[in-house]
Every structure is written in C-alpha cells, then in structure tokens.
Write a protein that holds these residues in place. Structure first.
Motif, PDB file in Angstrom:
ATOM      1  N   HIS A  99       0.910  -1.115   0.010  1.00 41.50           N
ATOM      2  CA  HIS A  99       0.105   0.064   0.057  1.00 41.50           C
ATOM      3  C   HIS A  99       0.974   1.323   0.104  1.00 41.50           C
ATOM      4  O   HIS A  99       1.804   1.487   0.988  1.00 41.50           O
ATOM      5  N   ILE A 100       0.529   1.998  -0.774  1.00 43.77           N
ATOM      6  CA  ILE A 100       1.547   3.224  -0.971  1.00 43.77           C
ATOM      7  C   ILE A 100       0.540   4.461  -0.831  1.00 43.77           C
ATOM      8  O   ILE A 100      -0.219   4.849  -1.942  1.00 43.77           O
ATOM      9  N   SER A 159       0.647   8.027  -1.929  1.00 47.79           N
ATOM     10  CA  SER A 159       1.318   8.939  -2.559  1.00 47.79           C
ATOM     11  C   SER A 159       1.581  10.366  -1.855  1.00 47.79           C
ATOM     12  O   SER A 159       0.535  10.864  -1.805  1.00 47.79           O
ATOM     13  N   THR A 190       7.915   9.916  -1.991  1.00 49.44           N
ATOM     14  CA  THR A 190       7.065   9.116  -2.685  1.00 49.44           C
ATOM     15  C   THR A 190       7.587   8.439  -3.701  1.00 49.44           C
ATOM     16  O   THR A 190       7.636   7.154  -3.792  1.00 49.44           O
ATOM     17  N   LYS A 202      10.077   5.714  -2.278  1.00 50.63           N
ATOM     18  CA  LYS A 202       9.082   4.621  -1.890  1.00 50.63           C
ATOM     19  C   LYS A 202       8.757   3.605  -2.676  1.00 50.63           C
ATOM     20  O   LYS A 202       8.887   2.535  -2.692  1.00 50.63           O
ATOM     21  N   VAL A 203       8.059   4.381  -3.768  1.00 54.20           N
ATOM     22  CA  VAL A 203       7.495   3.557  -4.860  1.00 54.20           C
ATOM     23  C   VAL A 203       8.516   2.617  -5.622  1.00 54.20           C
ATOM     24  O   VAL A 203       8.364   1.700  -5.822  1.00 54.20           O
ATOM     25  N   THR A 219       9.877   0.030  -3.384  1.00 52.53           N
ATOM     26  CA  THR A 219       8.661  -1.241  -3.112  1.00 52.53           C
ATOM     27  C   THR A 219       8.518  -2.001  -4.485  1.00 52.53           C
ATOM     28  O   THR A 219       8.604  -3.376  -4.158  1.00 52.53           O
TER      29      THR A 219
END
Length: 131
Positions: free
Chosen positions: A86-87, A89, A98, A101-102, A105
C-alpha cells in the motif's frame, strides 16, 4: 570433517515418513485415517531397497503424497497467504520521497518474483479431496 552427498529425494522421504508416523501415533487406534496412514507407510517402505534407497524413494513418495495432502477433517480450513503493498503517495512527506518509496517497493516485489519465478497459479498447493 566429513563430506557427504545427500540425496534430496531420500531426505524428503525420511521427513515425510517421520511426519506421517508421528500423525499415526497421535490418532486413535479405531480411526480410519490412522489405518490408511499405516497401510500407506507400509506400502511405501516396501518399494525402497534398504541397500539402494535412492532407487525407490520417488515411488515411495508418490504413495505417501495423497496421505500428506489429505486434510485433517473435511471441514478443515485452507489458509492462503498473499502479499500486497500500500503506497500513500505524498502522505506527510515530499513528492520526491514518494518516488523513492514507490521505486523501492516495486524493486522489492520484482526481486521476490525473481527468487520464485513460478506463476502464482503453480505456487498454490493442489486441491485435494477430503479423506
């Protein structure tokens, strides 16, 4: 130091026999499942030549496979695990975080997929009939 060559098929057979013998030991003597397990163990072990266990290990495991796949009771639960990411943004952090992190991930997910390249459908255990 000793160097040993381990036959993975024989090693797996040993583990499976140990599990089934343990299960038979805790089931009541009158239970049909116990009788099926003991009969299966006997049949499987008769296929293995003690002087050349590698030759019969695969056949023995094939005999034990249905016993190991059988649920404890017909109403037994089947548990399936799945993962997701679950991101949020730009939630409480700058947009550049963001992006970081994306990227991390998705890189982790791709790495996990590379480690186990089986398609999702083959990763699931085969469905079995109760018994």
């Amino acid at each position: 130091m000793r160097l040993r060559l381990i036959d993975t098929e024989v090693e797996a057979l040993l583990r499976e026999v140990t599990v089934l013998r343990g299960l038979a030991g805790v089931l009541a003597g009158h239970e049909p499942r116990r009788a099926r397990i003991l009969a299966g163990l006997e049949a499987a072990l008769y296929t293995v030549d003690p002087d050349a266990p590698c030759a019969g290990a695969r056949d023995a495991r094939a005999i034990l496979a249905p016993l190991l796949a059988s649920p404890a009771v017909p109403s037994a639960h089947r548990i399936v695990a799945t993962g997701h990411a679950h991101i949020d943004s730009a939630w409480l952090w700058p947009s550049r975080e963001t992006v970081r992190k994306v990227t991390r991930t998705y890189a982790n997910v791709i790495d996990l997929m590379d480690r186990d390249p089986r398609p999702c459908s083959s990763a699931r255990p085969p469905s079995t009939s109760p018994g």
